[in-house]
Write a protein that holds these residues in place. Structure first.
Motif, PDB file in Angstrom:
ATOM      1  N   ARG A  16       0.833  -1.218   0.000  1.00 21.78           N
ATOM      2  CA  ARG A  16       0.000   0.000   0.000  1.00 21.78           C
ATOM      3  C   ARG A  16       0.861   1.258   0.000  1.00 21.78           C
ATOM      4  N   ARG A  17       1.997   1.198   0.681  1.00 19.57           N
ATOM      5  CA  ARG A  17       2.881   2.366   0.754  1.00 19.57           C
ATOM      6  C   ARG A  17       3.650   2.576  -0.541  1.00 19.57           C
ATOM      7  N   ASP A  18       4.242   1.500  -1.074  1.00 16.59           N
ATOM      8  CA  ASP A  18       5.193   1.619  -2.180  1.00 16.59           C
ATOM      9  C   ASP A  18       4.614   1.301  -3.550  1.00 16.59           C
ATOM     10  N   GLY A  19       3.537   0.499  -3.597  1.00 18.61           N
ATOM     11  CA  GLY A  19       2.977   0.094  -4.876  1.00 18.61           C
ATOM     12  C   GLY A  19       3.641  -1.138  -5.453  1.00 18.61           C
ATOM     13  N   HIS A 200       1.368  -2.773  -8.378  1.00 19.26           N
ATOM     14  CA  HIS A 200       0.063  -2.167  -8.664  1.00 19.26           C
ATOM     15  C   HIS A 200       0.014  -1.731 -10.120  1.00 19.26           C
ATOM     16  N   GLY A 201      -1.185  -1.714 -10.689  1.00 19.44           N
ATOM     17  CA  GLY A 201      -1.347  -1.321 -12.082  1.00 19.44           C
ATOM     18  C   GLY A 201      -0.950   0.107 -12.380  1.00 19.44           C
ATOM     19  N   LEU A 202      -0.868   0.950 -11.355  1.00 19.87           N
ATOM     20  CA  LEU A 202      -0.471   2.342 -11.536  1.00 19.87           C
ATOM     21  C   LEU A 202       0.988   2.600 -11.176  1.00 19.87           C
ATOM     22  N   THR A 203       1.689   1.585 -10.725  1.00 24.90           N
ATOM     23  CA  THR A 203       3.092   1.761 -10.356  1.00 24.90           C
ATOM     24  C   THR A 203       3.957   1.890 -11.600  1.00 24.90           C
ATOM     25  N   VAL A 204       4.758   2.927 -11.658  1.00 26.83           N
ATOM     26  CA  VAL A 204       5.713   3.079 -12.750  1.00 26.83           C
ATOM     27  C   VAL A 204       6.819   2.044 -12.553  1.00 26.83           C
ATOM     28  N   HIS A 205       7.039   1.228 -13.584  1.00 27.06           N
ATOM     29  CA  HIS A 205       8.010   0.152 -13.454  1.00 27.06           C
ATOM     30  C   HIS A 205       8.757  -0.052 -14.767  1.00 27.06           C
ATOM     31  N   MET A 206       9.801  -0.831 -14.703  1.00 24.78           N
ATOM     32  CA  MET A 206      10.697  -1.056 -15.831  1.00 24.78           C
ATOM     33  C   MET A 206      11.503  -2.317 -15.532  1.00 24.78           C
ATOM     34  N   ALA A 207      12.394  -2.714 -16.419  1.00 22.50           N
ATOM     35  CA  ALA A 207      13.276  -3.848 -16.144  1.00 22.50           C
ATOM     36  C   ALA A 207      14.616  -3.608 -16.810  1.00 22.50           C
ATOM     37  N   LYS A 208      15.644  -4.166 -16.205  1.00 19.83           N
ATOM     38  CA  LYS A 208      16.983  -4.045 -16.753  1.00 19.83           C
ATOM     39  C   LYS A 208      17.146  -4.966 -17.960  1.00 19.83           C
ATOM     40  N   PRO A 209      18.166  -4.720 -18.777  1.00 19.90           N
ATOM     41  CA  PRO A 209      18.447  -5.648 -19.885  1.00 19.90           C
ATOM     42  C   PRO A 209      18.952  -6.978 -19.333  1.00 19.90           C
ATOM     43  N   ASN A 210      18.881  -7.994 -20.149  1.00 21.87           N
ATOM     44  CA  ASN A 210      19.388  -9.300 -19.760  1.00 21.87           C
ATOM     45  C   ASN A 210      20.825  -9.435 -20.254  1.00 21.87           C
ATOM     46  N   LEU A 211      21.765  -9.299 -19.330  1.00 26.51           N
ATOM     47  CA  LEU A 211      23.178  -9.399 -19.666  1.00 26.51           C
ATOM     48  C   LEU A 211      23.707 -10.812 -19.459  1.00 26.51           C
ATOM     49  N   GLY A 212      22.834 -11.716 -19.075  1.00 25.49           N
ATOM     50  CA  GLY A 212      23.236 -13.097 -18.859  1.00 25.49           C
ATOM     51  C   GLY A 212      23.257 -13.886 -20.156  1.00 25.49           C
ATOM     52  N   SER A 213      23.578 -15.154 -20.041  1.00 28.84           N
ATOM     53  CA  SER A 213      23.701 -16.013 -21.216  1.00 28.84           C
ATOM     54  C   SER A 213      22.451 -16.855 -21.456  1.00 28.84           C
ATOM     55  N   ARG A 214      21.472 -16.770 -20.553  1.00 32.81           N
ATOM     56  CA  ARG A 214      20.239 -17.554 -20.671  1.00 32.81           C
ATOM     57  C   ARG A 214      19.035 -16.640 -20.698  1.00 32.81           C
ATOM     58  N   THR A 215      17.947 -17.125 -21.265  1.00 33.48           N
ATOM     59  CA  THR A 215      16.701 -16.367 -21.287  1.00 33.48           C
ATOM     60  C   THR A 215      16.160 -16.194 -19.864  1.00 33.48           C
ATOM     61  N   ARG A 216      15.726 -14.989 -19.551  1.00 35.54           N
ATOM     62  CA  ARG A 216      15.029 -14.739 -18.287  1.00 35.54           C
ATOM     63  C   ARG A 216      13.578 -15.162 -18.470  1.00 35.54           C
TER      64      ARG A 216
END
Length: 296
Positions: A16-19, A200-216
């Motif tokens: 509830r605090r952070d989303g 939450h559906g309103l939380t601004v979010h993103m993801a880092k690139p995959n620098l590993g050798s396997r699919t995330r």
């Protein structure tokens, strides 16, 4: 006796605090192995005609391989999408007593896959109410190297402010310039194997690139409060297939009750065809190629 609701109380406060919040140990190793293999097979089947190299794909597709509504055409995935512990956790975090599925999806970020651009989810859903939540399940866990998620704390409280066209990466950074969050850096959350990240559906979010050798390898489920209503004519398969009218409750076999359900009670897939609006997405494997497949 300690209930799941009791155990989740501090996580619900943080949500509830952070989303967003990460809840550890919701899935066992055997479940992750079994469901991970099922989603792997489903993604391979959906994408069997796509032989493009990563560099030949659009920037959006370089962020992840996306396969939606796997619960419909892959019976072995259905128990994961409607996993009682994960679904109850989502409901408890939102503080609601009945939850529906909006859709599930695999989000597989290939090795060398690019970052996922910052955005809110809610603008893509023609829904008035904003009691929405995503469960994000990395089958192998996630790390800064393999493309873990980042969230802007408290951004869900800002409301729906900026529509980010995630298909145009050059536009995506605009959302981080909102006055209410421009000085709040994202928090990147690594998820140990067995943990589930929720936002939450309103939380601004993103993801880092995959620098590993396997699919995330990630499977997600998007849930919303039962009784939520359609907002506008923005096209989305979750409302188009059963012709949900503007202002009407979003209630159809495409969006079944996810919690509460009796133990072992899994919904049958819908028989309504995918809307012609999404014909190209069906060809690309993003949606099932037909409704109510006979292989269930």
């Amino acid at each position: 006796m300690t209930t799941l609701a009791d155990k989740l109380a501090p996580y619900a406060t943080a949500f509830r605090r952070d989303g967003f919040v990460m809840v550890p140990d919701l899935l066992g190793a055997d479940e992750l192995d079994r469901y991970g293999a099922a989603v792997d097979d489903a993604v391979a089947r959906r994408k069997r005609f796509d032989n493009r190299k990563l560099g030949d794909k659009t920037p959006y597709e370089q962020s992840f391989i996306q396969c939606i509504n796997l619960w419909e055409d892959t019976p072995a995935v259905r128990p994961l999408t409607f996993h009682p512990v994960v679904c109850e956790t989502a409901a408890r975090l939102l503080g609601i007593d009945k939850l529906r599925l909006w859709h599930d999806q695999a989000l597989y970020k290939e090795a060398s896959g690019r970052l996922t651009d910052p955005h809110q989810d809610q603008p893509y859903w023609p829904m008035v109410e904003t009691d929405t939540i995503t469960a994000w399940i990395p089958f192998d866990g996630s790390s800064h190297t393999t493309g873990c998620m980042g969230y802007v704390p408290g951004s869900h409280a800002v409301g729906l402010r900026v529509f980010v066209n995630i298909f145009k990466p050059e536009d995506a950074l605009e959302i981080l310039k909102m006055p209410e969050i421009k000085d709040t850096p994202p928090v990147y959350v690594e998820v140990p194997r067995g943990g589930v990240a929720f936002h939450h559906g309103l939380t601004v979010h993103m993801a880092k690139p995959n620098l590993g050798s396997r699919t995330r390898r990630v499977h997600t489920m998007i849930f919303f409060r039962n009784g939520s209503t359609r907002k506008n004519n923005f096209p989305h398969d979750s409302v188009e297939r059963y012709h949900i009218a503007i202002g009407a409750p979003i209630d159809s076999p495409v969006t079944p009750i996810a919690w509460p359900r009796a133990a072992g009670d899994l919904p049958e897939p819908p028989n309504a065809p995918i809307s012609e609006l999404f014909a190209n997405a069906v060809k690309l494997g993003a949606f099932p190629d037909k409704a109510g497949r006979a292989d269930r």
